[in-house]
Design an enzyme around this catalytic site. Structure first.
Site, PDB file in Angstrom:
ATOM      1  N   HIS A 191       0.792  -1.228   0.000  1.00 54.05           N
ATOM      2  CA  HIS A 191       0.000   0.000   0.000  1.00 54.05           C
ATOM      3  C   HIS A 191       0.824   1.278   0.000  1.00 54.05           C
ATOM      4  CE1 HIS A 191      -3.317  -2.757   0.793  1.00 54.05           C
ATOM      5  NE2 HIS A 191      -3.923  -1.894  -0.006  1.00 54.05           N
ATOM      6  N   GLU A 433     -11.787 -10.222  -5.145  1.00 48.54           N
ATOM      7  CA  GLU A 433     -10.347 -10.290  -4.893  1.00 48.54           C
ATOM      8  C   GLU A 433      -9.954 -11.535  -4.102  1.00 48.54           C
ATOM      9  OE1 GLU A 433      -9.157  -6.651  -2.910  1.00 48.54           O
ATOM     10  OE2 GLU A 433     -10.920  -6.629  -1.642  1.00 48.54           O
ATOM     11  N   ASP A 457      -5.015  -8.093  -4.623  1.00 48.59           N
ATOM     12  CA  ASP A 457      -5.289  -9.200  -3.716  1.00 48.59           C
ATOM     13  C   ASP A 457      -5.665 -10.464  -4.470  1.00 48.59           C
ATOM     14  OD1 ASP A 457      -4.812  -8.358  -1.051  1.00 48.59           O
ATOM     15  OD2 ASP A 457      -6.462  -6.943  -1.280  1.00 48.59           O
ATOM     16  N   CYS A 504      -9.778  -2.402 -10.629  1.00 50.92           N
ATOM     17  CA  CYS A 504      -9.254  -1.268  -9.856  1.00 50.92           C
ATOM     18  C   CYS A 504      -7.929  -1.597  -9.182  1.00 50.92           C
ATOM     19  CB  CYS A 504     -10.272  -0.801  -8.820  1.00 50.92           C
ATOM     20  SG  CYS A 504     -10.579  -2.025  -7.538  1.00 50.92           S
TER      21      CYS A 504
HETATM   22  C1  PEP Z   1      -6.794  -4.738  -4.819  1.00 52.18           C
HETATM   23  O1  PEP Z   1      -6.638  -5.632  -3.979  1.00 52.18           O
HETATM   24  O2  PEP Z   1      -6.501  -4.886  -6.028  1.00 52.18           O
HETATM   25  C2  PEP Z   1      -7.315  -3.424  -4.428  1.00 52.18           C
HETATM   26  C3  PEP Z   1      -7.639  -2.511  -5.311  1.00 52.18           C
HETATM   27  O3  PEP Z   1      -7.438  -3.181  -3.105  1.00 52.18           O
HETATM   28  P1  PEP Z   1      -6.198  -2.846  -2.150  1.00 52.18           P
HETATM   29  O4  PEP Z   1      -4.970  -2.663  -3.012  1.00 52.18           O
HETATM   30  O5  PEP Z   1      -6.534  -1.601  -1.410  1.00 52.18           O
HETATM   31  O6  PEP Z   1      -6.123  -4.045  -1.273  1.00 52.18           O
HETATM   32 MG    MG Z   2      -7.571  -5.420  -2.049  1.00 53.03          MG
END
Ligand code: PEP
Ligand code: MG
Length: 582
Positions: A191, A433, A457, A504
């Site tokens: 993140h 995910e 994920d 996303c």
């Molecule tokens: C993902 O897992 O692709 C996602 C968009 O959520 P995050 O990266 O916040 O876990």
């Molecule tokens: Mg995620």
């Protein structure tokens, strides 16, 4: 020159700042016992001076940047300094071991560091980094140095050099201009890297030992396209990198001109380019670059940068600001997805043996119904100020969606009873995910209005490869046939059921994945706002029919090598026509 792994693109030339190297204290000195009271006095007055300095920095930040600005880190440091445990340990070391104040302070810090060294917990890691900062403040005052602020002016660009990017490091950008980051470890879909990308800060990781080679104040030239870094480069190299930086800025300006152009392929297929945002600033940037809306608003950053749990009114104000920063466009607000590398102390820490497979996302919300209810009420109320959709993270079973819908009904009922206005019809979506959600997708689609594929994920759980572990980063690359077959299935099922589907995860912002995703029928891509102009250019130079042929070819491939070659070849071909060079 050293080679690293680019996590966020860009070029930077600036001085290094190494906050994690912590305080530098001379060799240990044994004291004559008569000097002990004197050393304790020195230590106490250095603590008082450090406290005064921190108070002044908090006041200065608020005065310069307003109350809205985040001073959480400074407050945390101030609290740590006020905590008598640290001071008592240092005084004990001075008294019992006959150490001078500086050596005693250093010993206490090393004790904490070795205690926490083996713990993988992100929250504790951040606290040790904070402790290093606090000890650094006190040591500098002990050494008679006036200011513990990094030796840079607020407008001077700085390259942060650290073991690993933590969200708290990125908040340093409030105190000086963060031009780049070098780290010993880190992975693309962690993140902190995602946050750095959204702030437009180049990051180069995979540089073990860099903290032994670089000192605060060294000159650094970094190219996070090619993965190269030079430490104290000569004039010629600096000039070359500054030219690259200039060329990049010019390309950005050129692309910014496409903000009002339609994202339509040469054969007339319309694509939606949406933005992933963390707050109102990102949402404003998304509107500025011509994004078609917000495909993913990660609400976690409000919680991560807040000293305690934000209440309903605070949440409403924050969500409303994001919604109003994207006028006339849909903002997809994701319910809280804390856990793993995004944890907060005030929720109470769960010591889980494997947090990535533990209580996160919708599981965390259902374990904390009060938290869920407050957030859902705030999101429903924010819906009055624009077009808002609600997205549920980390869904692995139908019951979780039904539970969330029940909570939404409760939230609506209580708001209605209180006469509090809110958005009555808010579309509900799920993040796909977790492989279990793919397996049961048909059932989930019965309950929701849209789907968003969280490839970060999804890939980690599909490949059983930790997204934050660079040693398995090759398995998380979008070249594995399993990833494409699963994406093919999800997109196909959603299209077949007439449910809008977005990607996303970071995959949506990787140029080499664009053609196959388009070819599989994907029409909604959500990415860092900074990438939207590049992708608009890609869309306008691509052909959906040709993309379909690429996707069909890719579906027949059996190895990562074949897929990698195919994607590289097709991306090169597309780039030939586009004005972008990566
Ligand atoms: C993902 O897992 O692709 C996602 C968009 O959520 P995050 O990266 O916040 O876990
Ligand atoms: Mg995620």
């Amino acid at each position: 020159m050293r080679l690293g792994r680019p996590l966020a693109p860009g070029v930077a030339v600036a001085r290094a700042y190494c906050p994690d190297q912590g305080p530098v204290h001379g060799p240990a000195r044994q004291l004559d016992p008569t000097k002990t009271p004197d050393q304790i006095r020195r230590f106490e007055s250095a603590c008082a001076a450090a406290a005064q300095e921190l108070d002044a920095r908090i006041a200065h930040t608020v005065a310069q940047l307003g109350q809205q600005n985040d001073t959480t880190i400074l407050h945390t440091h101030r609290q740590m300094l006020a905590d008598p445990t640290l001071a008592d340990k240092v005084k004990l070391a001075i008294r019992d071991h006959g150490l001078d104040a500086g050596t005693a302070l250093q010993h206490v810090l090393e004790g904490y560091e070795s205690q926490f060294a083996k713990i993988r917990d992100e929250y504790l890691k951040q606290r040790v980094a904070d402790l290093r900062c606090v000890v650094g403040f006190v040591l500098r005052h002990l050494q008679g140095r006036q200011s513990s602020a990094p030796p840079f002016g607020p407008d001077e660009p700085v390259i942060l050099v650290t073991h690993e990017v933590l969200p708290s490091h990125l908040l340093l950008s409030q105190h000086f201009r963060l031009a780049g980051i070098l780290t010993e470890v880190g992975a693309e879909t962690g993140h902190a890297a995602i946050l750095a990308r959204s702030l437009g800060i180049p990051v180069l990781a995979g540089l073990p030992g860099i903290l032994d080679e670089v000192r605060t104040g060294d000159m650094i030239a970094l190219d996070a396209h090619e993965g190269q870094v030079h430490i104290n480069p000569d004039f010629e190299v600096q000039t070359t990198y500054r030219r690259l930086q200039q060329a990049e800025a010019e390309r950005r300006d050129r692309l910014a001109g496409n903000r009002d152009q339609e994202p339509v392929t040469v054969d007339g297929t319309r694509v939606e380019l949406l933005a992933n945002v963390n707050g109102a600033d990102d949402a404003a940037l998304a509107s500025q670059v011509g994004a078609g809306g917000v495909g993913l608003y990660r609400t976690e950053y409000l919680f991560l940068t807040h000293p305690g749990m934000p209440d309903e009114e605070e949440q409403l104000a924050t969500y409303r600001a994001v919604v109003e920063a994207a006028p006339g466009r849909t903002v997809t607000i994701r319910a809280l997805d804390l856990g793993v590398d995004k944890s907060v102390s005030y929720l109470g820490r769960h010591d889980e043996p494997n947090p990535a497979l533990g209580v996160r996302g919708t599981r965390l919300l259902s374990a904390s119904p009060e938290l869920a209810q407050t957030q859902l009420r705030a999101i429903l109320r924010a819906g009055r100020y624009g077009r808002v959709s609600l997205l549920l993270p980390m869904v692995s079973a139908l019951e979780e969606v039904r539970w969330a819908k029940g909570m939404l009904d409760d939230a609506r009922l209580s708001l209605r009873r209180q006469g509090e206005p809110f958005a009555e019809d808010m579309p509900l979506g799920v993040m796909v995910e977790v492989p279990a959600a793919v397996a049961c997708l048909d059932d989930l689609l019965e309950e929701v209005d849209f789907v968003s594929i969280g490839t970060n994920d999804l890939i980690q759980y599909l490949m059983a490869a930790d997204r934050t572990n660079p040693q398995v980063a090759h398995l998380c690359e979008p070249s594995n046939p399993a990833i494409w077959r699963v994406l093919h299935r999800i997109i196909g099922v959603c299209i077949g059921r007439g449910k809008p589907v977005t990607v996303c995860g970071e995959l949506a912002g990787q140029p080499q994945s664009f053609l196959p995703l388009l070819g599989l029928g994907l029409r909604r891509f959500s990415m860092s706002p900074a990438l939207v102009p590049l992708f608009k250019d890609l869309v306008r130079h691509s052909n959906a029919l040709e993309a379909r042929a690429v996707a069909e070819r890719l579906m027949r491939m059996k190895t990562a090598g074949e897929i990698r070659d195919c994607l590289a070849e097709e991306t090169d071909r597309l780039m030939l026509h586009s004005c972008i060079k990566f």
